[in-house]
Design an enzyme around this catalytic site. Structure first.
Site, PDB file in Angstrom:
ATOM      1  CD  GLU A  89      -1.138  -0.515   3.666  1.00  0.00           C
ATOM      2  OE1 GLU A  89      -1.972  -1.439   3.510  1.00  0.00           O
ATOM      3  OE2 GLU A  89      -1.034   0.131   4.696  1.00  0.00           O
ATOM      4  CB  CYS A 102       3.669   7.201   2.990  1.00  0.00           C
ATOM      5  SG  CYS A 102       4.275   5.923   4.099  1.00  0.00           S
ATOM      6  CB  CYS A 109       7.941  -5.531   8.028  1.00  0.00           C
ATOM      7  SG  CYS A 109       9.420  -4.832   8.810  1.00  0.00           S
ATOM      8  CB  CYS A 113       7.731  -3.018  15.618  1.00  0.00           C
ATOM      9  SG  CYS A 113       9.360  -2.663  14.937  1.00  0.00           S
ATOM     10  CB  CYS A 116       4.295  -2.156  13.466  1.00  0.00           C
ATOM     11  SG  CYS A 116       4.238  -1.876  11.690  1.00  0.00           S
ATOM     12  N   GLY A 156       7.341  -2.352   5.440  1.00  0.00           N
ATOM     13  CA  GLY A 156       8.683  -2.866   5.210  1.00  0.00           C
ATOM     14  C   GLY A 156       9.773  -2.075   5.886  1.00  0.00           C
ATOM     15  CD  GLU A 157      14.332  -1.099   8.343  1.00  0.00           C
ATOM     16  OE1 GLU A 157      13.595  -0.651   9.239  1.00  0.00           O
ATOM     17  OE2 GLU A 157      15.177  -0.393   7.755  1.00  0.00           O
ATOM     18  CG  LEU A 212      15.106   6.115  20.151  1.00  0.00           C
ATOM     19  CD1 LEU A 212      16.247   5.134  19.923  1.00  0.00           C
ATOM     20  CD2 LEU A 212      15.646   7.454  20.663  1.00  0.00           C
ATOM     21  CG  HIS A 213       9.195   3.928  18.144  1.00  0.00           C
ATOM     22  ND1 HIS A 213       8.936   5.165  17.577  1.00  0.00           N
ATOM     23  CD2 HIS A 213       9.045   3.027  17.130  1.00  0.00           C
ATOM     24  CE1 HIS A 213       8.634   4.999  16.293  1.00  0.00           C
ATOM     25  NE2 HIS A 213       8.703   3.733  16.002  1.00  0.00           N
ATOM     26  CG  ASN A 287      -3.415   5.484  12.805  1.00  0.00           C
ATOM     27  OD1 ASN A 287      -4.590   5.246  13.060  1.00  0.00           O
ATOM     28  ND2 ASN A 287      -3.031   6.147  11.734  1.00  0.00           N
ATOM     29  CB  CYS A 330       2.756   1.729   8.243  1.00  0.00           C
ATOM     30  SG  CYS A 330       3.878   0.621   8.953  1.00  0.00           S
TER      31      CYS A 330
HETATM   32  N1  SAH Z   1      10.204   0.029   8.929  1.00  0.00           N
HETATM   33  C1  SAH Z   1      10.533   1.399   8.973  1.00  0.00           C
HETATM   34  C2  SAH Z   1       9.652   2.248   8.100  1.00  0.00           C
HETATM   35  C3  SAH Z   1       8.192   1.899   8.062  1.00  0.00           C
HETATM   36  S1  SAH Z   1       7.284   2.174   9.559  1.00  0.00           S
HETATM   37  C4  SAH Z   1      10.518   1.912  10.413  1.00  0.00           C
HETATM   38  O1  SAH Z   1      10.083   1.166  11.275  1.00  0.00           O
HETATM   39  O2  SAH Z   1      10.986   3.019  10.633  1.00  0.00           O
HETATM   40  C5  SAH Z   1       7.180   3.945   9.616  1.00  0.00           C
HETATM   41  C6  SAH Z   1       6.928   4.502  10.987  1.00  0.00           C
HETATM   42  O3  SAH Z   1       5.575   4.251  11.406  1.00  0.00           O
HETATM   43  C7  SAH Z   1       7.811   3.911  12.076  1.00  0.00           C
HETATM   44  O4  SAH Z   1       8.307   4.928  12.906  1.00  0.00           O
HETATM   45  C8  SAH Z   1       6.839   3.023  12.808  1.00  0.00           C
HETATM   46  O5  SAH Z   1       7.263   2.752  14.108  1.00  0.00           O
HETATM   47  C9  SAH Z   1       5.579   3.817  12.755  1.00  0.00           C
HETATM   48  N2  SAH Z   1       4.353   3.070  13.009  1.00  0.00           N
HETATM   49  C10 SAH Z   1       4.085   1.773  12.807  1.00  0.00           C
HETATM   50  N3  SAH Z   1       2.821   1.473  13.168  1.00  0.00           N
HETATM   51  C11 SAH Z   1       2.273   2.615  13.602  1.00  0.00           C
HETATM   52  C12 SAH Z   1       0.984   2.976  14.104  1.00  0.00           C
HETATM   53  N4  SAH Z   1       0.024   2.080  14.219  1.00  0.00           N
HETATM   54  N5  SAH Z   1       0.776   4.274  14.464  1.00  0.00           N
HETATM   55  C13 SAH Z   1       1.754   5.187  14.325  1.00  0.00           C
HETATM   56  N6  SAH Z   1       2.973   4.920  13.857  1.00  0.00           N
HETATM   57  C14 SAH Z   1       3.241   3.651  13.496  1.00  0.00           C
HETATM   58 FE1  SF4 Z   2       8.744  -2.271  12.720  1.00  0.00          FE
HETATM   59 FE2  SF4 Z   2       8.764  -0.574  10.664  1.00  0.00          FE
HETATM   60 FE3  SF4 Z   2       8.615  -3.202  10.245  1.00  0.00          FE
HETATM   61 FE4  SF4 Z   2       6.555  -1.954  11.301  1.00  0.00          FE
HETATM   62  S1  SF4 Z   2       7.381  -1.633   9.267  1.00  0.00           S
HETATM   63  S2  SF4 Z   2       7.427  -3.924  11.973  1.00  0.00           S
HETATM   64  S3  SF4 Z   2       7.560  -0.401  12.549  1.00  0.00           S
HETATM   65  S4  SF4 Z   2      10.315  -2.095  11.176  1.00  0.00           S
END
Ligand code: SAH
Ligand code: SF4
Length: 339
Positions: A89, A102, A109, A113, A116, A156-157, A212-213, A287, A330
């Protein structure tokens, strides 16, 4: 057969030299594809017929298909079907300063996390370069407007698909390609330290954002499996290195999760961790997804958290919420489709 939308101009130049044509033909092809947006090769009047036929033999022009759209005023979300029936998407956001897209970089992925949606679905494969370029082309066609910035923050990463993502950036940034300014391209990573080091050496002037989170390993271990491989201190030192080498400011992303990482104490600890670095912190309202154990922080906690960081000398922005109504977080649209 190679897809034309995944070929850098330099490679196309080599191709033309190889078939005894002038290398500037590559430039003309790029103009057709990315400026005139005409991939009907029979229209390419400045290229000889026999060469056109050869191009058609050597390259495929097919693109993924948009199979679903969700829209609200400021956000559109598109689900793409790939040739192997996988889904990814992309999200378009209409800002007052321009239009950003985006894009996804992988099918699923593997970073897993905890909060996510994309990570719930394991990586199936990397996206090909043309599949990333197509997301932008198809969206520009769909909205009939030019996109002004790109964030690689979809499913994805991106640093786990390093080479294709680098080629993608090259093509969209190309002065004869999609002409997106390099500083209008942002790559977000969960913190793959060796890949950050590799990216540093490329010394391209994109924006790097790091998810970082958490202010310490204890919290981050709970949220992000990657932290068990590359701890916060390793990550911070890679970021410092990156900043020093590229002379670019890095964005620290911090998703605000109620009761988990959003206290004032957490803010102080974060401020200490990041003190003196050329960064800014982007606080992201969570979100909410099917991960019911995670709730978004309330607006007041986010504001207070930001205040603490500011008092301690950090630059802070709070991300505007886009598309929470249309499951723009995402991975949400895809996970609905796949389930
Ligand atoms: N994988 C990469 C890029 C894609 S995720 C990464 O993790 O950075 C892009 C961003 O969206 C990341 O900071 C991720 O932690 C955040 N993210 C994932 N799920 C989310 C959600 N439900 N609400 C808000 N941010 C979210
Ligand atoms: Fe983590 Fe980014 Fe992959 Fe979601 S898309 S699992 S936030 S690395």
């Amino acid at each position: 057969m190679k897809n034309i939308y995944g070929v850098k101009r330099g490679m196309l130049e080599a191709y033309f030299l190889d078939i005894n044509e002038k290398k500037f033909k590559a430039l003309q092809v790029f103009e057709w594809l990315y400026q005139k947006k005409n991939n009907n090769v029979s229209d390419w009047s400045n290229i000889k017929k026999e060469v056109r036929l050869r191009i058609l033999e050597d390259y495929s022009f097919e693109m993924p298909k948009i199979v679903k759209k969700e829209k609200d005023e400021l956000t559109h979300k598109y689900l793409f079907e790939l040739f192997d029936k996988n889904y990814i998407e992309a999200v378009v956001m209409f800002h007052d300063y321009g239009i950003s897209v985006c894009v996804s970089s992988q099918v699923g992925c593997n970073m897993g996390c905890a909060f996510c949606e994309s990570g719930r679905l394991k990586k199936v494969r990397n996206l090909e370069t043309f599949e990333m370029v197509s997301q932008i082309l198809l969206i520009e066609e769909e909205i009939n407007k030019r996109v002004s910035s790109v964030v690689i923050m979809g499913i994805g990463e991106p640093l786990d698909n390093f080479d294709h993502v680098m080629d993608f950036i090259n093509i969209i940034n190309d002065a004869k390609g999609l002409q997106l300014g390099i500083r209008h391209i942002t790559l977000s990573t969960s913190g793959l330290v060796p890949k950050i080091q590799e990216l540093k050496k490329r010394d391209i002037q994109i924006n790097l954002a790091v998810s970082l989170h958490a202010p310490n390993d204890e919290i981050r271990n709970r949220l992000m499996k990657v932290n068990k491989v590359y701890s916060i201190s390793q990550l911070i030192s890679a970021i410092k290195d990156y900043i020093e080498y590229t002379n670019r400011r890095v964005t620290i992303e911090y998703v605000m999760l109620k009761g988990i990482n959003d206290s004032e104490e957490n803010a102080l600890e974060l401020a200490n961790l990041l003190k003196g670095m050329n960064i800014y912190v982007n606080l992201i309202p969570y979100n909410e997804t099917n991960h019911l154990e995670f709730k978004k922080s309330d607006a007041e906690s986010i504001r207070k958290f930001g205040e603490v960081l500011k008092k301690n000398g950090l630059n802070v922005t709070i991300r505007k919420e886009f598309g929470s109504k249309i499951s723009a977080a995402c991975g949400q649209l895809r996970s609905k489709e796949v389930e």
